[in-house]
Write an enzyme that holds these catalytic residues in place. Structure first.
Site, PDB file in Angstrom:
ATOM      1  N   ILE A  32       4.723  -5.024  13.598  1.00 13.07           N
ATOM      2  CA  ILE A  32       4.767  -6.364  13.015  1.00 13.07           C
ATOM      3  C   ILE A  32       5.787  -6.433  11.890  1.00 13.07           C
ATOM      4  CG2 ILE A  32       3.426  -8.079  11.732  1.00 13.07           C
ATOM      5  CD1 ILE A  32       0.944  -7.056  13.306  1.00 13.07           C
ATOM      6  N   ASP A  51       9.555   1.664   4.556  1.00 11.69           N
ATOM      7  CA  ASP A  51       8.636   2.380   5.431  1.00 11.69           C
ATOM      8  C   ASP A  51       8.465   3.798   4.903  1.00 11.69           C
ATOM      9  OD1 ASP A  51       7.586   1.785   8.518  1.00 11.69           O
ATOM     10  OD2 ASP A  51       7.765   3.917   8.076  1.00 11.69           O
ATOM     11  N   VAL A  76       3.675   3.472  -0.069  1.00 11.67           N
ATOM     12  CA  VAL A  76       3.175   2.343  -0.856  1.00 11.67           C
ATOM     13  C   VAL A  76       1.994   2.728  -1.739  1.00 11.67           C
ATOM     14  CG1 VAL A  76       4.008   0.596   0.759  1.00 11.67           C
ATOM     15  CG2 VAL A  76       1.673   1.514   1.015  1.00 11.67           C
ATOM     16  N   TYR A 166     -11.333   1.274   7.936  1.00 11.25           N
ATOM     17  CA  TYR A 166     -10.237   0.324   8.137  1.00 11.25           C
ATOM     18  C   TYR A 166     -10.695  -1.103   7.852  1.00 11.25           C
ATOM     19  CZ  TYR A 166      -6.309  -1.999  10.527  1.00 11.25           C
ATOM     20  OH  TYR A 166      -5.223  -2.775  10.831  1.00 11.25           O
ATOM     21  N   LYS A 170      -9.205  -3.578   4.924  1.00  9.43           N
ATOM     22  CA  LYS A 170      -8.613  -4.882   5.223  1.00  9.43           C
ATOM     23  C   LYS A 170      -9.424  -6.011   4.588  1.00  9.43           C
ATOM     24  CE  LYS A 170      -4.956  -3.784   7.581  1.00  9.43           C
ATOM     25  NZ  LYS A 170      -3.618  -3.962   6.932  1.00  9.43           N
TER      26      LYS A 170
END
Length: 267
Positions: A32, A51, A76, A166, A170
């Protein structure tokens, strides 16, 4: 059907929606994030592709038109890396107008099998990475009255087998984004969320391969049985919603979550 001059000008202007503007996208080396980079550049913008795998970021950036792309390697979850990436973006292009947080990874498993280290890494990358990129980008976005889109997942809203870490990560991204939107609204900065459903990416293909007994296509087809449209998304379909939210067409949209899941949550 004839088209008058004003319509032609409007069409060209729409195509160049991001002319002169700058996007920083994390997780931009594939899936994405890469699709967002290409879409933004196709509409005239310049893109800093970030990335963890620097070579992938560079490859995507090189594929963008002209000098529209800069590829950078960064984790990140590392504040030093994030600060350096944001500085490099502004040093290169002189401004920052848009940020998309796509970076993430999947680590499935029952809670009995998950170590605390694996849980923390999931939170550090998804929730922590989103926080860090927003924090370091906001001084520049305030100057341009820019826009942020954070990528969540339908896992934040629906229970899925062996997906507690996960889904929790999120969910944190989704809640954080809504709170941040309120904090920065007076600065003219918009913050929104896109929550994709089943999508064909490098992150999901191992899951499809396992589900299909080694056959990715078979696994994807089995997964699509839970989707109203009976297929999984292409990255470009999710990217189109993200770039809409970054655009002037979404100027009155903030603190919103757009679910892009082929109708899965509605069933």
């Amino acid at each position: 059907m004839s088209v008058d001059g004003e319509e032609v000008v409007a069409a060209v202007a729409a195509h160049r929606e991001f002319d002169g503007l700058v996007l920083l996208v994390t997780g931009g080396g594939s899936g994405i994030g890469a699709a967002v980079a290409r879409d933004y550049a196709a509409h005239g913008g310049r893109v800093v592709v970030v990335d963890k795998e620097e070579s992938r970021a560079i490859d995507v950036a090189r594929g963008l038109p002209g000098d529209a792309g800069l590829g950078l390697g960064a984790d990140v979850a590392d504040e030093g890396d994030v600060g350096s990436a944001v500085r490099s973006a502004v040093d290169r292009y002189g401004r920052l107008d848009s940020v998309v947080n796509c970076a993430g990874h999947a680590d499935l498993g029952r809670i009995d099998d998950l170590s605390y280290g694996r849980w923390k890494r999931m939170m550090d990358v998804h929730a922590g990475g989103t926080f860090l990129v927003c924090k370091h980008s906001l001084p520049h976005l305030r100057r341009t009255q820019g826009s942020i889109v954070n990528v969540s997942s339908i896992s934040a809203f629906a229970a899925q087998a062996e997906n507690c870490a996960y889904g929790a990560a999120k969910g944190a991204v989704t809640a954080f984004s809504k709170q941040l939107a309120g904090d920065v609204a007076a600065d003219g900065v918009r913050v929104n969320v896109v929550a994709p459903g089943r999508t064909d990416t490098a992150l999901t293909r191992p899951v499809y391969r396992e589900r299909g007994g080694g056959d990715v296509a078979k696994g994807a087809a089995l997964t699509a049985e839970s989707v109203m449209q009976r297929r999984i998304a292409r990255p470009s379909e999710v990217a189109a919603v993200i770039t809409f939210l970054l655009s002037g067409a979404a100027s009155f949209v903030t603190a919103a979550t757009y679910v892009v899941d082929g109708g899965e949550l509605a069933q």
